[in-house]
Design an enzyme around this catalytic site. Structure first.
Site, PDB file in Angstrom:
ATOM      1  N   ALA B  38      -1.645  17.866 -15.046  1.00 46.41           N
ATOM      2  CA  ALA B  38      -0.671  16.995 -14.635  1.00 46.41           C
ATOM      3  C   ALA B  38       0.378  16.462 -15.786  1.00 46.41           C
ATOM      4  O   ALA B  38      -0.100  16.612 -16.610  1.00 46.41           O
ATOM      5  CB  ALA B  38      -1.273  15.674 -13.947  1.00 46.41           C
ATOM      6  N   ASP B  39       1.527  16.439 -15.281  1.00 50.88           N
ATOM      7  CA  ASP B  39       2.380  15.824 -16.463  1.00 50.88           C
ATOM      8  C   ASP B  39       2.656  14.415 -15.858  1.00 50.88           C
ATOM      9  O   ASP B  39       1.972  13.800 -15.149  1.00 50.88           O
ATOM     10  CB  ASP B  39       3.705  16.544 -16.608  1.00 50.88           C
ATOM     11  CG  ASP B  39       4.626  16.510 -15.302  1.00 50.88           C
ATOM     12  OD1 ASP B  39       4.301  15.363 -14.356  1.00 50.88           O
ATOM     13  OD2 ASP B  39       5.459  17.102 -15.276  1.00 50.88           O
ATOM     14  N   SER B  40       3.315  13.323 -16.930  1.00 52.37           N
ATOM     15  CA  SER B  40       3.314  11.938 -16.578  1.00 52.37           C
ATOM     16  C   SER B  40       3.986  11.704 -15.306  1.00 52.37           C
ATOM     17  O   SER B  40       3.430  10.859 -14.643  1.00 52.37           O
ATOM     18  CB  SER B  40       4.324  11.432 -17.877  1.00 52.37           C
ATOM     19  OG  SER B  40       5.529  11.589 -17.744  1.00 52.37           O
TER      20      SER B  40
END
Ligand SMILES: NC(=O)c1ccc[n+]([C@@H]2O[C@H](COP(=O)([O-])OP(=O)(O)OC[C@H]3O[C@@H](n4cnc5c(N)ncnc54)[C@H](OP(=O)(O)O)[C@@H]3O)[C@@H](O)[C@H]2O)c1
Lengths: 245, 82
Positions: B38-40
């Site tokens: 996941a990214d932010s």
């Protein structure tokens, strides 16, 4: 090139000069358009002119709650929202020494806070679908300033900073966020000027005339199209060469 | 099925759907960012999806501490019990 077939677009301020031209141009490129503004009759007349693929979505963007409701209404009417055009705007011009808090706050509310809320609400669906276009109509004065328009210049410059921040936040999702900064365009906003003032203005524009709403609409079609997919966080100046930025 | 088991199942479903990862990878100790890619922005989307699904509000300071599948389950179980 530049077709928008099957795309859904919400255009705020579609009852006005530039917004109406953007709505017509998007519609001509095949888009489904959601027309917003406060004057229902003007929106209904435009929808009737366009025929199919046009939805009337009135909203008073001075009301902080209106933005979220407008996005929900647009998604309800059109199924989803692919393109958001923040075009609604107003001015309350007066020299700063005479500017009332209310003049400042009204302009910031409609010209900057409402676009932010519309972006925030529209991005939810766009991020999920991993596609979207946001185009905000700024102004040349956001870059150059203009006496009597401290409020308006601040709001329009604010749109640029906001758009650049959002562009970075959502770029990884294939969403672009850009600003079009028109120069002087002949609309209700500039009708207030006298003939002499208009001639003096035209003399300051290298291309020799005031802009037309269609000049801005063509830029909006471009930024909304697939062909502009590699442009984000940009400010496209449409000003006849009046300020070469 | 107990509440906790049901919440665990639903949290995992949301994670699988949002991050497009194999169900087998979504273990309780999996970190959204380090293990599930996941990214932010994904983590913000996940928190919003949890809020919607479970009808709760997750304030930013709490959301920051939710970094693994288990963190999410524990937080939601606690909120639902309260
Ligand atoms: N004309 C120019 O020279 C020029 C230059 C640079 C930038 N711009 C920008 O271009 C945009 C369009 O302006 P325009 O020239 O087309 O002016 P316009 O004809 O006066 O249109 C303004 C539009 O904004 C809408 N609007 C105003 N207040 C609103 C509110 N509280 N809630 C919802 N909608 C509201 C109006 O809707 P209703 O009338 O239905 O309320 C109208 O459709 C504005 O953002 C303006 O700042 C214009």
């Amino acid at each position: 090139m530049f077709r928008l077939d099957g795309r859904t677009a919400l255009i705020t301020g579609a009852s006005g000069g530039i917004g109406g031209a953007i709505a017509r141009a998007f519609h001509a490129q095949g888009a489904v358009v959601g027309l917003s503004g406060t004057r229902r009759e003007a929106l209904a007349a435009l929808a009737e002119e366009l025929g199919d693929r046009a939805h009337v979505l009135p909203a008073d963007l001075a009301d902080p709650a209106a933005a979220e409701a407008l996005i929900a209404a647009a998604e309800g009417a059109m199924g989803r929202l692919d393109i958001l055009v923040n075009n609604a705007g107003l001015t309350r011009d007066t020299l700063a020494l005479r500017m009332k808090d209310e003049d400042w706050e009204t302009v910031l509310a409609v010209d900057l806070s409402a676009p932010f809320r519309l972006c925030r609400a529209a991005l939810k669906g766009m991020v999920k679908r991993r596609a979207g276009r946001i185009i905000s109509i700024g102004s040349i004065v956001g870059a150059t300033g203009n006496p009597g328009q401290a409020n308006y210049a601040a709001a329009k410059a604010g749109l640029v900073g906001m758009s650049k921040a959002l562009a970075q936040e959502v770029a990884a999702r294939g969403i672009t966020v850009n600003v079009i900064a028109p120069g002087f365009i002949a609309t209700a906003m500039t009708d207030a000027l006298s003939e002499d003032q208009r001639a003096a203005l035209a003399a300051r524009i290298p291309l020799g005339r005031l802009g037309r709403p269609e000049d801005v609409a063509a830029a909006a079609v471009y930024l909304a199209s697939d062909e502009a997919g590699w442009i984000t966080g940009a400010v496209l100046h449409v000003n006849g060469g009046m300020a070469m930025l | 099925m107990t509440d906790t088991a049901e919440i665990t199942k639903q949290v995992k479903e949301i994670v699988v759907e949002h991050l497009g990862v194999e169900e087998s990878k979504v273990t309780e100790n999996a970190s959204f960012i380090d293990d599930l890619g996941a990214d932010s922005l994904d983590t913000v989307e996940l928190v919003m999806a949890f809020e919607e699904k479970f009808g709760i509000e997750i304030p930013d300071d709490a959301a920051e501490k939710i970094t693994t599948v288990k963190d999410a389950i524990d937080y939601i179980v606690k909120q639902k019990a309260a």
